[in-house]
Design an enzyme around this catalytic site. Structure first.
Site, PDB file in Angstrom:
ATOM      1  N   ARG A 157      -2.636  -2.088  -3.577  1.00 60.94           N
ATOM      2  CA  ARG A 157      -3.982  -1.262  -3.305  1.00 60.94           C
ATOM      3  C   ARG A 157      -4.192  -0.178  -4.225  1.00 60.94           C
ATOM      4  NH1 ARG A 157      -5.592   2.788   1.586  1.00 60.94           N
ATOM      5  NH2 ARG A 157      -7.775   3.051   1.031  1.00 60.94           N
ATOM      6  N   ASN A 188       0.794  -1.368   0.068  1.00 53.42           N
ATOM      7  CA  ASN A 188       0.193  -0.155  -0.114  1.00 53.42           C
ATOM      8  C   ASN A 188       0.942   1.037  -0.154  1.00 53.42           C
ATOM      9  OD1 ASN A 188      -1.904   2.041   0.436  1.00 53.42           O
ATOM     10  ND2 ASN A 188      -2.758   1.092   2.162  1.00 53.42           N
ATOM     11  N   GLY A 229      -9.637   1.609  12.743  1.00 56.01           N
ATOM     12  CA  GLY A 229      -9.139   2.019  13.905  1.00 56.01           C
ATOM     13  C   GLY A 229     -10.235   2.469  14.919  1.00 56.01           C
ATOM     14  N   VAL A 230     -11.146   3.623  14.634  1.00 59.12           N
ATOM     15  CA  VAL A 230     -12.085   4.267  15.611  1.00 59.12           C
ATOM     16  C   VAL A 230     -13.091   3.206  15.633  1.00 59.12           C
ATOM     17  CG1 VAL A 230     -13.648   6.167  15.980  1.00 59.12           C
ATOM     18  CG2 VAL A 230     -11.133   6.636  14.749  1.00 59.12           C
ATOM     19  N   GLU A 232      -7.962  -5.432   5.217  1.00 60.80           N
ATOM     20  CA  GLU A 232      -7.934  -5.282   3.857  1.00 60.80           C
ATOM     21  C   GLU A 232      -6.568  -6.010   3.255  1.00 60.80           C
ATOM     22  OE1 GLU A 232      -8.928  -0.857   3.355  1.00 60.80           O
ATOM     23  OE2 GLU A 232      -8.093  -0.911   4.914  1.00 60.80           O
ATOM     24  N   GLU A 240     -13.305   0.071  15.826  1.00 63.90           N
ATOM     25  CA  GLU A 240     -13.194  -1.308  16.565  1.00 63.90           C
ATOM     26  C   GLU A 240     -12.499  -0.947  17.956  1.00 63.90           C
ATOM     27  OE1 GLU A 240     -10.053  -3.250  14.257  1.00 63.90           O
ATOM     28  OE2 GLU A 240     -10.783  -2.880  12.375  1.00 63.90           O
ATOM     29  N   ASN A 273      -9.039   7.417  10.113  1.00 67.87           N
ATOM     30  CA  ASN A 273      -8.986   8.728   9.949  1.00 67.87           C
ATOM     31  C   ASN A 273      -9.607   9.361   8.822  1.00 67.87           C
ATOM     32  OD1 ASN A 273      -7.321  11.341  10.710  1.00 67.87           O
ATOM     33  ND2 ASN A 273      -6.269  11.110   8.750  1.00 67.87           N
ATOM     34  N   LEU A 288      -8.962  10.963  17.686  1.00 69.99           N
ATOM     35  CA  LEU A 288     -10.158  10.860  18.590  1.00 69.99           C
ATOM     36  C   LEU A 288      -9.742  10.673  20.060  1.00 69.99           C
ATOM     37  CD1 LEU A 288     -12.850   9.443  16.330  1.00 69.99           C
ATOM     38  CD2 LEU A 288     -13.142  11.363  18.089  1.00 69.99           C
ATOM     39  N   ARG A 289      -8.419   9.973  20.419  1.00 71.07           N
ATOM     40  CA  ARG A 289      -8.014   9.803  21.658  1.00 71.07           C
ATOM     41  C   ARG A 289      -7.764  11.061  22.266  1.00 71.07           C
ATOM     42  NH1 ARG A 289      -3.598   5.120  19.843  1.00 71.07           N
ATOM     43  NH2 ARG A 289      -3.602   6.789  18.185  1.00 71.07           N
TER      44      ARG A 289
END
Length: 395
Positions: A92, A11, A329-330, A383, A332, A210, A282-283
């Protein structure tokens, strides 16, 4: 190891290369890594193999130099690619336009087509191409396969894919809804069907990282998705606006004197959560909220409001809802976002179990209450495995 068949998945970004050596039959990764800060004075390479981490902090001149160093690490610390039975390299690519409805074997014509499609994904396709070109040069004896983020959404119904724009202009300049993150949406929606033992599900997948996107999937077929001509449309993201009145462009050009390139940079790199809160992670947003930051609280409210809006809209598009899956990420890892995304949606039959939602696990799991009409799940995306399996299916 020689009996296995593996795929090296690449990727390639504008200044980075993510890679993973995948056994698609076993569904496992034998090694993975990341090349960062390509072209900068201090590069960084991290290679993971059998639980061991090897790092390099040398300068990485370009993508060719980065991949050469990756191949050296495979040779030095393993696993040896020849012994690992590598049968393909999977790449990808974000934008496949109307041309690619599935994976494609790389040849000069495919490369030229990806380059022609770059105006539809100027931030992604050129970087993806560099990885393909370097990979073909350094691994010339292995077939290379491209897997497109847009392929899963190529079959969208016309009423979902078509913008209410002058038809001749739209056709001439290929303006339509292409979507993105399709590899993830396809993988997760198939996983949900497998877990629930049904192939007729009306489901929504929320890929929240993101970059963030939503999809509506009926019986394994995508019927709508939030990203559009580019990955800018749709949900609020780390640095992207998501949905915004197009007239904002005219307003800023006329009243702020901003150029098209400046507005592009504003919408793609300085907006979303970063624009609202100063943080795209977000953290950090949660930390600011705990410290009493009102702007951070508003930013999170805007973020989850947009999620609820899409869940409700897609339930209407599908005529109901059987399953809702959070991934990336967010999706999960952030139980606060998950709770906010479904708050007040009990009328749709969505009811979370707070204890299940708060649990941490790397395995797929149900987080809805026992009596919930809609099954809500957390399903880790993969992915790289999806790309490896698509490459093998083509070969």
């Amino acid at each position: 190891m020689s009996a296995s068949r593996t795929v090296l998945v690449i990727n390639s970004g504008s200044s980075s290369i993510k890679y993973q050596l995948v056994d698609p039959d076993a569904g496992t990764a034998l090694a993975s890594g990341l090349v960062e800060r390509i072209g900068e004075s201090a590069g960084h390479i991290e290679h993971r193999n059998d639980g061991e981490v090897t790092e390099r902090h040398d300068r990485v001149l370009d993508h060719g130099d980065g991949l050469r160093q990756v191949l050296e690490l495979f040779q030095e610390v393993g696993p040896d690619l020849a012994e690992a039975g590598i049968v393909a390299v999977g790449h990808r690519v974000v934008q496949g336009g109307r041309r690619f409805a599935g994976p494609a074997l790389v040849d000069d014509d495919v490369v030229a087509t990806i380059e022609r499609l770059s105006p539809l994904a100027p931030l992604h396709n050129p970087a993806n191409l560099r990885g393909i070109q370097v990979g073909r040069m350094l691994l010339p004896d292995v077939p290379h396969v491209v897997v497109f983020d847009t392929a899963f959404f190529q079959g969208l119904p016309d009423d979902a894919a078509t913008y209410a724009l002058d038809r001749e202009v739209a056709e001439r300049y290929s303006v339509r809804r292409y979507g993105a993150h399709g590899t993830s949406h396809q993988y997760v929606s198939a996983k949900v069907s497998e877990l629930l033992g049904r192939d007729d599900l009306r489901q929504i997948v929320l890929h929240l990282g993101n970059g963030a996107s939503a999809s509506a999937v009926v019986g394994g077929r995508a019927v709508d998705t939030s990203m559009g001509l580019t990955p800018l449309e749709g949900l609020v993201m780390g640095t992207r606006t998501g949905d915004i009145d197009p007239a904002t462009v005219f307003h800023l050009a006329r009243n702020a004197g901003m150029s098209v390139d400046e507005i592009d940079d504003l919408f793609n790199k300085r907006s979303g959560l970063k624009g609202l809160t100063g943080e795209n992670d977000l953290r950090q947003v949660h930390r600011l909220i705990e410290e009493g930051d009102a702007a951070a609280k508003l930013g999170l409210d805007v973020y989850t409001h947009r999620l609820r809006k899409y869940v409700g809209a897609y339930a209407a598009v599908m005529g109901g809802l059987d399953a809702l899956a959070f991934t990336a990420g967010v999706g999960e890892n952030d139980d606060v976002v998950r709770a906010g995304a479904v708050a007040g949606l009990g009328f749709l039959g969505i009811e979370l179990d707070p204890e299940k939602n708060a649990q941490r696990s790397k395995e797929p799991r149900v987080i809805s209450a026992d009596g919930s009409r809609v099954t809500v799940l957390v399903v880790p995306t993969n992915e790289e495995l999806a790309i490896a399996r698509q490459a093998m299916s083509l070969l």
